[in-house]
Design a protein around this motif. Structure first.
Motif: not given
Length: 333
Positions: A59-70, A201-209
């Motif tokens: 799988l490609a590195p996860p993103t917010r939009s691909t979490l469900v598919a992963a 993980l930081r790529g999923v949740v963003g710098p603000e998390a």
């Protein structure tokens, strides 16, 4: 044989006499472990045949939009692993894999080969403002994953909405009764994986998390090896035998570093030092709850080595406060 304890490792220095006592305790512990391992490990290894399993899903590195598919792809992989284990006659592993494949499980990764690896999310990772990553200690495998997941569930229940907990079984943990638990070898192999995971993980949740790393037992050795430059706000070490570093400054992290040990934790009796034995460094240096290490030491109550995430416990409450940023409410030990 070169056998020595570095002066700075014996609880911040101390006298030569104190260093000698630490050395003698460490040697006794090591020799006892080596004798047990020489007897137990060959027997246990021979008794457990290799379990077939599919390669992990690519799988490609996860993103917010691909979490469900992963999540779906990794559940499907776990289901295939369960069928292969069942066909091999290993009912215990098949049941563990099947539990991972259950509807509603959020697996960021899964690998049923060998002792098994899995990374599971509890909560809504895509919208979480506070995220805790749990790093387990020895004897955590797919067969024993249930108790690790129970700890993650207890923490997530305590944290409440707007948070997520990640149970990161991303490395092959050492056995409690083994020579590997005495050295940093497994931690050195695991550290690059943990650093890579935190970047993803930081790529999923963003710098603000707000990211917190909660490290139990040998998992604190892994976190110590991965700490330098890691993009997290807090690192908490519980039931730690040491990190392999002499102080917080040596970890090379900008994160706040916390440490705690329950009053009933047997890890207090493990010598905190390092020794060169047969060309290998054993032991993990300064005790993280000692003043010499320099961590923020917080209260953990009277629990034992496996009790840090017990619902309603002092330790769980304080770990939750650290993750939530309520650090002014964290009582010092």
């Amino acid at each position: 044989m070169d056998l020595r304890v570095r002066p700075s490792d014996a609880h911040g220095g101390g006298s030569r006499r104190d260093g000698g006592q630490v050395l003698r305790r460490l040697v006794r512990t090591l020799l006892a472990a080596l004798v047990v391992c020489a007897v137990v490990l060959p027997v246990s290894a021979a008794a457990r045949p290799r379990i077939p399993a599919p390669a992990p899903a690519v799988l490609a590195p996860p993103t917010r939009s691909t979490l469900v598919a992963a999540y779906a792809a990794n559940r499907a992989n776990a289901e295939r692993a369960a069928r292969m284990a069942a066909g091999h006659g290993d009912r215990t592993r098949a049941a563990a894999d099947r539990a991972m494949a259950a509807r509603g499980r959020h697996l960021l990764s899964f690998d049923g080969r060998g002792a098994g690896l899995a990374v599971e999310v509890l909560g809504d990772l895509a919208h979480a403002g506070r995220v805790a990553v749990l790093v387990p200690g020895s004897d955590t495998t797919l067969e024993t994953y249930g108790r690790f997941r129970a700890a993650a569930l207890a923490l997530h229940d305590r944290l409440g909405p707007g948070t997520a907990v990640v149970a990161w079984l991303g490395y092959e943990t050492p056995g409690t009764v083994s020579t590997t638990v005495l050295t940093a070898g497994r931690a050195e192999e695991a550290a690059p994986r943990l650093k890579g995971f935190v970047r993803e993980l930081r790529g999923v949740v963003g710098p603000e998390a707000h990211l917190s790393l909660l490290c139990h037992s040998y998992g604190s050795v892994v976190c110590g090896r991965a700490a330098r430059g890691l993009d997290v706000e807090d690192i908490a070490l519980v039931g730690s035998p040491g990190t392999g570093s002499d102080s917080v400054a040596d970890l090379g992290t900008s994160a706040r570093v916390w440490a705690a040990r329950g009053a009933g934790d047997w890890i207090a009796d493990v010598p905190h030092g390092r020794a060169d034995l047969f060309g290998t460094t054993v032991g993990f240096g300064t005790d993280p709850v000692s003043p010499a290490f320099g961590a923020h030491v917080f209260a953990a109550g009277g629990g034992g080595h496996s009790d840090y995430f017990t619902p309603g416990s002092v330790s769980l409450d304080n770990l939750a406060r650290i993750v939530l940023g309520d650090t002014s409410e964290v009582p010092r030990a």
